[in-house]
Write an enzyme that holds these catalytic residues in place. Sequence first.
Site, mmCIF file in Angstrom:
data_model
loop_
_atom_site.group_PDB
_atom_site.id
_atom_site.type_symbol
_atom_site.label_atom_id
_atom_site.label_comp_id
_atom_site.label_asym_id
_atom_site.label_seq_id
_atom_site.Cartn_x
_atom_site.Cartn_y
_atom_site.Cartn_z
ATOM 1 N N ASP A 48 6.305 1.362 6.354
ATOM 2 C CA ASP A 48 4.973 0.771 6.255
ATOM 3 C C ASP A 48 4.144 1.667 5.342
ATOM 4 O O ASP A 48 3.562 2.640 5.790
ATOM 5 C CB ASP A 48 4.362 0.684 7.664
ATOM 6 N N HIS B 267 0.823 -1.208 0.000
ATOM 7 C CA HIS B 267 0.000 0.000 0.000
ATOM 8 C C HIS B 267 0.857 1.258 0.000
ATOM 9 O O HIS B 267 1.936 1.302 0.595
ATOM 10 C CB HIS B 267 -0.982 0.008 1.173
ATOM 11 N N ASP C 53 4.047 -6.626 3.545
ATOM 12 C CA ASP C 53 3.658 -5.601 4.511
ATOM 13 C C ASP C 53 3.969 -6.029 5.945
ATOM 14 O O ASP C 53 3.414 -5.493 6.896
ATOM 15 C CB ASP C 53 2.151 -5.320 4.352
ATOM 16 N N GLU D 30 -4.926 1.839 2.828
ATOM 17 C CA GLU D 30 -4.886 0.637 3.667
ATOM 18 C C GLU D 30 -4.884 0.995 5.144
ATOM 19 O O GLU D 30 -5.501 0.312 5.959
ATOM 20 C CB GLU D 30 -3.644 -0.191 3.319
ATOM 21 N N GLU D 31 -4.205 2.069 5.494
ATOM 22 C CA GLU D 31 -4.046 2.434 6.901
ATOM 23 C C GLU D 31 -5.363 2.863 7.555
ATOM 24 O O GLU D 31 -5.466 2.880 8.781
ATOM 25 C CB GLU D 31 -3.005 3.547 7.058
ATOM 26 N N HIS E 242 4.484 3.489 12.312
ATOM 27 C CA HIS E 242 3.555 4.545 12.727
ATOM 28 C C HIS E 242 4.161 5.490 13.763
ATOM 29 O O HIS E 242 3.430 6.115 14.523
ATOM 30 C CB HIS E 242 2.245 3.961 13.291
ATOM 31 N N ASP F 18 -0.218 4.435 1.026
ATOM 32 C CA ASP F 18 -0.476 5.449 2.047
ATOM 33 C C ASP F 18 0.322 5.183 3.308
ATOM 34 O O ASP F 18 0.744 4.053 3.583
ATOM 35 C CB ASP F 18 -1.969 5.525 2.368
#
Length: 410
Positions: free
Chosen positions: A142, A79, A199, A176-177, A381, A81
Amino acid sequence: MIDTVAERFLRYVVIDTQSDPLSLTQPSTEKQKNLGRLLVEELLAINLADAHMDEHGYVHATIPSNVDRPVPVICFCSHMDTAPDYTGTNVRPQIVRHYAGGDIPLPGDPQQVIRMRDNPALAHQIGNDIITTDGTTLLGADDKAGIAEIMTAAEVLVSNPDIPHGTIKLLFTTDEEIGRGVDKVDVQKLGADFAYTVDGETAGHIEDETFSADRVDITIHGVAIHPGFAKDKMENAVKIAAAIVARLPATMAPETTEGRDGFVHPTGLTGSMEKALLSFIVRDFEEEGLAAKEEMLRDLTRSVMLDYPGSTYAFEVKEQYRNMKTILDRHPEVVDNAMEAIRRAGMVPVRGSIRGGTDGSRLSFMGLPSANLFAGGHAFHSPLEWISRQDMEKAVKTIVELAKIWAERA
């Protein structure tokens, strides 16, 4: 490798692609398409003629088969994002070359230090090149690491026609997030039989199990009245919501659980004395455990509401995703082939479960069985996110070996 995986990664992370959970569009932020457009350019440059970005911001491409026998079509997916949890604007990556051990201070913020005690995986990175941020943003490993690895593996396969492989689909998703990564994916049009999201975290890991996940929204309608005349009349919706949160079992929270334990986690509380909205995410590996936690929350809410006879509430459960192991157990070759690829890439494979979800969770139940391969990143994150160049290179080799194995075993 004509363009190394680290070069690609450093190029991608400086593009801000943070998604927005409050947006109703797909993608939720237009800036995600900035990375998508670059990926399409690079895919066309390595002669993947069908590379394109669709109206939802998804990037698609196909590596044609170079063998003369039927081979299952596999898809590699990551992904674009980054998480809304921490800013991804003005990412300034740094490279700690030949890491010698010890803590890693981040130059942009003296308070941010990647500490060995919090990152035991650093003990296996001595001598490697560690990529971090300056401490003021997240890094975006990520899942821009996964994208860089898939893109680099694609270039390896296209540039080396002597490597046998079947048809391979590439899919880079948006949002996705925020749980919408594959909302608009047309699995039939994609045309893959099996998939791998790239991922995961630690090098050598392959995951075939995720949480099952629901969202719970509790809307509370209190009794509003002027505070000067509120005696024995007012029932403040915000206080009712706070009472529900206060009664949550301390042993059923993300911060007190690990392994296969699920949790109930409040994610938002907004409102006024008249009306409040309380949002939760509920997670468990087993459907029965998920249902039990939701019933606990329902009972707890009923109990609190008994103290507020003039108020009412609505309790709504929204399914988010389910444990992909239910589907993957029917297709053992997906994980078996990945474990062999990891071995051929020089690692000992570790099969595990994710205390979370991936695009593969949803894809599996949409008819595309999908396991999750490591991408190599850590501390996602957060401004303490990091990844090593060497682990990204291992991921590239694993993807290439996996393509070969599907052709060999067809």
